[in-house]
Write an enzyme that holds these catalytic residues in place. Structure first.
Site, PDB file in Angstrom:
ATOM      1  CD  GLU A   1     -29.651-121.400  66.656  1.00  0.00           C
ATOM      2  OE1 GLU A   1     -30.706-121.104  67.272  1.00  0.00           O
ATOM      3  OE2 GLU A   1     -28.545-120.930  66.949  1.00  0.00           O
TER       4      GLU A   1
ATOM      5  CG  HIS B   1     -36.483-112.674  63.341  1.00  0.00           C
ATOM      6  ND1 HIS B   1     -35.934-113.643  64.139  1.00  0.00           N
ATOM      7  CD2 HIS B   1     -35.920-111.500  63.737  1.00  0.00           C
ATOM      8  CE1 HIS B   1     -35.101-113.094  64.998  1.00  0.00           C
ATOM      9  NE2 HIS B   1     -35.072-111.773  64.774  1.00  0.00           N
TER      10      HIS B   1
ATOM     11  CG  ASP C   1     -39.863-118.027  61.376  1.00  0.00           C
ATOM     12  OD1 ASP C   1     -38.967-118.294  62.208  1.00  0.00           O
ATOM     13  OD2 ASP C   1     -40.870-117.348  61.640  1.00  0.00           O
TER      14      ASP C   1
ATOM     15  CG  ASN D   1     -32.871-115.296  62.497  1.00  0.00           C
ATOM     16  OD1 ASN D   1     -33.552-115.558  61.509  1.00  0.00           O
ATOM     17  ND2 ASN D   1     -32.929-116.004  63.616  1.00  0.00           N
TER      18      ASN D   1
ATOM     19  CG  ASP E   1     -26.711-125.174  66.349  1.00  0.00           C
ATOM     20  OD1 ASP E   1     -27.617-124.954  67.173  1.00  0.00           O
ATOM     21  OD2 ASP E   1     -26.006-124.282  65.821  1.00  0.00           O
TER      22      ASP E   1
END
Lengths: 326, 144
Positions: free
Chosen positions: A226, A196, A200, A191, A183
């Site tokens: 994630e 965002h 990504d 974010n 994780d």
């Protein structure tokens, strides 16, 4: 078209060959049924023009063999039979022949029959092409449906299938494996802070890093937002732990700025669980242990790898203290 | 002396004398002109001596079949007679040799019924007819 003439009588063969070539087709010939069967397989004719009564494999047997093939290509079959042997024609057509001609061969008749042969052969070729296109498309769709679009890793559907296979191998062969849940630390803040799009990009970079640290045969999946999942077949102590630790170090080394993290860069935490050889816990239980180990890694300050308590593994926490500050 | 149409040869019995129809009427053709023309056209289309090649093949093969027929009859092997007669009939039909086809058919049919009583005479008639076929083919080829 490519036409195979099969006849044991040399005069019949010569006339058939001449008639076929006169109509502008490519012609090759053999003098008995066994040679014909070999020639059908090696020469791949579009049309076979075969006598009925022959030494070796008969016209009927040749017909049956050609029709029982499963290779997909279609061979158009015309039987040659005597005027007084129309029952042979019926028998042959029932066995899969497409047409018949009466001997002695009339080139005009042959021309007419070959028009039908060309039409049917063309349709079969079209069908075969469409089928192979559909198969290719199907394979592609199967692959797309099992891949996470952003990272290119396997998705949940692919994982579900891997778990089923894994479970079967464990039950049948007593194989072992380890699972790691990975994780990205404080990803929500990342974010919020960088947007965002940057999020990504970070997901992609981490996925690439996991891929680089994995070995051939290991499988990687995007498990959730994630979260990633690694399956290490046949790897337990210390193989799985070493691979995950290499991933953790690799991600940190990417040095992607992350202000909310204590060390200022993107890091990952991981929980590792191992199914020892001969053990038979269901995969969901092993997964649950990995999840608990991941939770502990987060509790203990993140950017670290924790092993499930049930696993008889080496102490990964010890490895962390040695390598965490690079 | 009975003047026999070709189709009745199966009914020939010991003591009968066979006169083939075209022996009595030389104007009747030994070779079906339609088939000979068809083969000639096919050869011309391909620019090949198809008829000549066919004649060589046919005469060579026919000589072998006649030899085999005599041997089979001498040893009363009806199955072998059927095989040779059938092969020669097919080859004869390819060249439109009407008389030969008829004689071969009779031989084949009798032998299939295990009756070889008229077989020696039929083979003699076959040899005579074969000589006519050879002669009839000669204008079409150098080989005959």
């Amino acid at each position: 078209m490519r036409i195979l003439v099969v006849d044991d009588d040399p005069t019949s063969r010569l006339i058939a060959e001449a008639a076929v070539r006169d109509l502008g087709h490519e012609c090759f010939s053999v003098s008995d049924g066994d040679e014909a069967w070999a020639a059908v397989q090696s020469g791949r004719p579009d049309v076979v023009l075969s006598d009925w009564m022959m030494p070796g494999l008969s016209g009927l047997e040749l017909c049956q063999r050609i029709r029982s093939r499963t290779t997909g290509e279609y061979t158009y079959l015309i039987l040659l039979t005597g005027q007084r042997s129309l029952d042979h024609a019926l028998e042959g057509m029932s066995a899969g022949a497409d047409d018949y001609l009466i001997k002695p061969l009339d080139p005009g008749d042959l021309q007419v029959r070959l028009i039908a042969a060309a039409r049917v052969t063309y349709l079969h070729t079209q069908l075969a092409r469409q089928r192979s296109e559909l198969e290719a498309l199907n394979t592609e769709l199967t692959s797309i449906a099992r891949r996470d679009q952003l990272t290119g890793l396997g998705n949940r559907m692919a994982l579900q299938e891997e778990f089923e296979k894994l479970e079967a191998r464990v039950t049948r062969y007593g194989h072992r494996y380890s699972i790691a849940l990975v994780d990205i630390d404080n990803f929500k803040s990342f974010n919020d802070c960088y947007g965002h799009q940057a999020g990504d990009q970070a997901l992609r970079a981490v996925a690439d890093q996991l891929r680089a640290a994995a070995r051939k045969g290991d499988s990687l999946y995007r498990y959730g937002g994630e979260e990633f999942l690694c399956v290490f077949p046949e790897r337990a102590v210390p193989g799985g732990a070493i691979a995950v630790e290499r991933m953790r170090v690799g991600v940190q080394k990417l040095a992607i700025s992350h202000a909310a993290n204590a060390i200022g860069v993107v890091t990952i935490s991981a929980g590792l669980s191992i199914l020892d050889p001969g053990a038979t816990r269901p995969v969901n239980e092993v997964l649950k242990e990995a999840d608990e180990a991941l939770y502990r890694a987060k509790e203990l300050g993140r950017n670290r790898v924790e092993s499930a308590l049930t696993s008889t593994s080496l102490n990964v926490a010890t490895m962390n203290t040695e390598s965490v500050r690079l | 002396v009975a003047l026999a149409p070709l189709g009745v040869l199966t009914q020939v019995r010991e003591g009968d004398v066979i006169v083939l129809a075209h022996q009595a009427h030389p104007a009747l053709s030994v070779l079906d002109p339609e088939i000979i023309n068809r083969l000639r056209r096919l050869g011309e289309g391909l620019n090949e001596d198809l008829l000549e090649q066919l004649t060589v093949l046919f005469l060579t093969d026919a000589a072998v079949q006649v030899h085999d027929l005599r041997k089979a009859i001498a040893s009363a092997d009806a199955v072998a007679v059927v095989g040779s007669a059938h092969a020669l009939r097919g080859a004869s039909a390819n060249l439109g040799a009407i008389g030969l086809v008829s004689i071969c058919s009779s031989l084949e049919a009798d032998a299939a019924d295990d009756d070889l009583s008229s077989a020696p005479r039929l083979v003699d008639a076959l040899v005579v007819e074969l000589a006519r076929v050879r002669a009839a083919l000669s204008p079409h080829t150098d080989a005959a």
